[in-house]
Write an enzyme that holds these catalytic residues in place. Sequence first.
Site, PDB file in Angstrom:
ATOM      1  N   ASN A  61       0.832  -1.209   0.000  1.00  0.00           N
ATOM      2  CA  ASN A  61       0.000   0.000   0.000  1.00  0.00           C
ATOM      3  C   ASN A  61       0.864   1.256   0.000  1.00  0.00           C
ATOM      4  OD1 ASN A  61       0.623  -0.867   2.662  1.00  0.00           O
ATOM      5  ND2 ASN A  61      -1.004   0.354   3.535  1.00  0.00           N
ATOM      6  N   GLU A  74      -3.010  -4.757  -2.924  1.00  0.00           N
ATOM      7  CA  GLU A  74      -3.497  -5.704  -3.926  1.00  0.00           C
ATOM      8  C   GLU A  74      -3.553  -5.068  -5.303  1.00  0.00           C
ATOM      9  OE1 GLU A  74      -4.738  -4.946  -1.009  1.00  0.00           O
ATOM     10  OE2 GLU A  74      -5.885  -6.577  -0.103  1.00  0.00           O
ATOM     11  N   CYS A 111     -10.080  -5.224   0.610  1.00  0.00           N
ATOM     12  CA  CYS A 111     -11.256  -4.353   0.656  1.00  0.00           C
ATOM     13  C   CYS A 111     -12.130  -4.632  -0.578  1.00  0.00           C
ATOM     14  CB  CYS A 111     -10.836  -2.889   0.689  1.00  0.00           C
ATOM     15  SG  CYS A 111     -10.239  -2.265  -0.890  1.00  0.00           S
ATOM     16  N   CYS A 114     -10.649  -3.668  -4.021  1.00  0.00           N
ATOM     17  CA  CYS A 114      -9.617  -4.607  -4.492  1.00  0.00           C
ATOM     18  C   CYS A 114     -10.241  -5.924  -4.952  1.00  0.00           C
ATOM     19  CB  CYS A 114      -8.584  -4.857  -3.397  1.00  0.00           C
ATOM     20  SG  CYS A 114      -7.499  -3.436  -3.169  1.00  0.00           S
TER      21      CYS A 114
HETATM   22  N1  THU Z   1      -5.231  -1.559   2.599  1.00  0.00           N
HETATM   23  C1  THU Z   1      -4.681  -2.362   1.658  1.00  0.00           C
HETATM   24  O1  THU Z   1      -3.553  -2.160   1.205  1.00  0.00           O
HETATM   25  N2  THU Z   1      -5.420  -3.407   1.231  1.00  0.00           N
HETATM   26  C2  THU Z   1      -6.699  -3.662   1.629  1.00  0.00           C
HETATM   27  O2  THU Z   1      -7.348  -4.528   1.063  1.00  0.00           O
HETATM   28  C3  THU Z   1      -7.278  -2.916   2.736  1.00  0.00           C
HETATM   29  C4  THU Z   1      -6.529  -1.735   3.184  1.00  0.00           C
HETATM   30  C5  THU Z   1      -4.448  -0.399   3.039  1.00  0.00           C
HETATM   31  C6  THU Z   1      -5.039   0.922   2.652  1.00  0.00           C
HETATM   32  C7  THU Z   1      -4.444   1.830   3.692  1.00  0.00           C
HETATM   33  O3  THU Z   1      -3.171   2.259   3.240  1.00  0.00           O
HETATM   34  C8  THU Z   1      -4.266   0.954   4.905  1.00  0.00           C
HETATM   35  O4  THU Z   1      -4.358  -0.385   4.437  1.00  0.00           O
HETATM   36  C9  THU Z   1      -5.296   1.173   5.997  1.00  0.00           C
HETATM   37  O5  THU Z   1      -6.577   1.083   5.506  1.00  0.00           O
END
Ligand code: THU
Length: 156
Positions: A61, A74, A111, A114
């Site tokens: 992320n 993702e 999420c 994604c």
């Molecule tokens: N995040 C992801 O990288 N993948 C997900 O499926 C859920 C959330 C990240 C987004 C943000 O940078 C951090 O996790 C907190 O939400």
Amino acid sequence: MDEKNITTKILVKSYNELKDVEKQLVDLAKEATQDSYSPYSHFQVGAAILLENGVMIKGCNQENAAFPVGICAERAAIFNAGANYPDVPITCIAVTAFTQGDFVEDPCSPCGVCRQAILEFETRSGKPIKVMLVGKSKIYVLDTVKDLLPLCFTEF
Ligand code: THU
């Protein structure tokens, strides 16, 4: 009135029950968490993708002071795959997260945005993408992204 029930098959595995290539993918997802740019959430997510040709791609992320600008691990990984190997099907994705000095206990789940993004790669290639959601002591394994997104929107 009729009723429809949707069930999801999730295999709960330990790291040692995975195939060697799956272990490598989990290791790469864990490695990817360390490159996360997450100064706002301090939640470091890592994803690793296995392509049909054996290539593995990692992503993590990337946050931004303007919050919606950031991107999840993702999608960082899967769009990289789409940009560099547009014609190679994806066979598996592993996702994990690291926060407060440790990997998360419960398997990290993508999420909704994604899930929709990964699903499009599955429908595009016509081949199922195995999903491995990695927690510290257990890994959820799903056979297809559709299991993460029942009643999904595909084409119109
Ligand atoms: N995040 C992801 O990288 N993948 C997900 O499926 C859920 C959330 C990240 C987004 C943000 O940078 C951090 O996790 C907190 O939400």
